[in-house]
Scaffold this motif. Structure first.
Motif, PDB file in Angstrom:
ATOM      1  N   SER A  34      -8.574  -1.361 -12.504  1.00 35.37           N
ATOM      2  CA  SER A  34      -7.531  -1.729 -11.547  1.00 35.37           C
ATOM      3  C   SER A  34      -6.162  -1.281 -12.050  1.00 35.37           C
ATOM      4  N   TRP A  35      -5.923  -1.401 -13.351  1.00 28.46           N
ATOM      5  CA  TRP A  35      -4.643  -0.918 -13.890  1.00 28.46           C
ATOM      6  C   TRP A  35      -4.545   0.585 -13.783  1.00 28.46           C
ATOM      7  N   GLU A  36      -5.643   1.299 -14.015  1.00 28.36           N
ATOM      8  CA  GLU A  36      -5.640   2.746 -13.848  1.00 28.36           C
ATOM      9  C   GLU A  36      -5.324   3.123 -12.416  1.00 28.36           C
ATOM     10  N   ARG A  37      -5.923   2.425 -11.476  1.00 30.63           N
ATOM     11  CA  ARG A  37      -5.707   2.716 -10.063  1.00 30.63           C
ATOM     12  C   ARG A  37      -4.247   2.468  -9.677  1.00 30.63           C
ATOM     13  N   ILE A  38      -3.683   1.362 -10.159  1.00 28.81           N
ATOM     14  CA  ILE A  38      -2.289   1.039  -9.852  1.00 28.81           C
ATOM     15  C   ILE A  38      -1.351   2.073 -10.470  1.00 28.81           C
ATOM     16  N   SER A  39      -1.582   2.421 -11.745  1.00 27.19           N
ATOM     17  CA  SER A  39      -0.697   3.389 -12.396  1.00 27.19           C
ATOM     18  C   SER A  39      -0.830   4.768 -11.761  1.00 27.19           C
ATOM     19  N   ARG A  40      -2.046   5.142 -11.358  1.00 29.08           N
ATOM     20  CA  ARG A  40      -2.239   6.429 -10.698  1.00 29.08           C
ATOM     21  C   ARG A  40      -1.491   6.455  -9.371  1.00 29.08           C
ATOM     22  N   LYS A  41      -1.515   5.341  -8.658  1.00 25.40           N
ATOM     23  CA  LYS A  41      -0.851   5.260  -7.359  1.00 25.40           C
ATOM     24  C   LYS A  41       0.674   5.320  -7.517  1.00 25.40           C
TER      25      LYS A  41
END
Length: 78
Positions: A34-41
């Motif tokens: 979820s942190w990866e997804r947020i940072s990617r976004k």
């Protein structure tokens, strides 16, 4: 490959001579994803560019105001 519940990720390379094991300490893999997804976004695409521009403008004004106040008090007449 299905997400694992434990904090261990295992991947096998094609040459089969090297195996790789990653242990995520203190957090589950779902939290890491979820942190990866947020940072990617927030760091890519149009939203990422907008965030970087707004961050740069905010940093500029913070340094400008800090410099102005410092200069005011340093050169203040007694």
């Amino acid at each position: 490959m299905q997400p694992q519940e434990s904090g261990v990720q295992y991947s096998r390379w094609e040459d089969r001579s090297r195996d790789e094991v990653h242990v995520v300490a203190g957090s589950s893999t779902e939290e890491a994803w979820s942190w990866e997804r947020i940072s990617r976004k927030l760091c890519s695409g149009r939203l990422g560019i907008a965030m970087k521009v707004l961050g740069g403008v905010a940093l500029f004004w913070a340094v400008f105001i800090l410099g102005y106040l410092t200069g005011y008090y340093v050169h203040k007449c007694k």
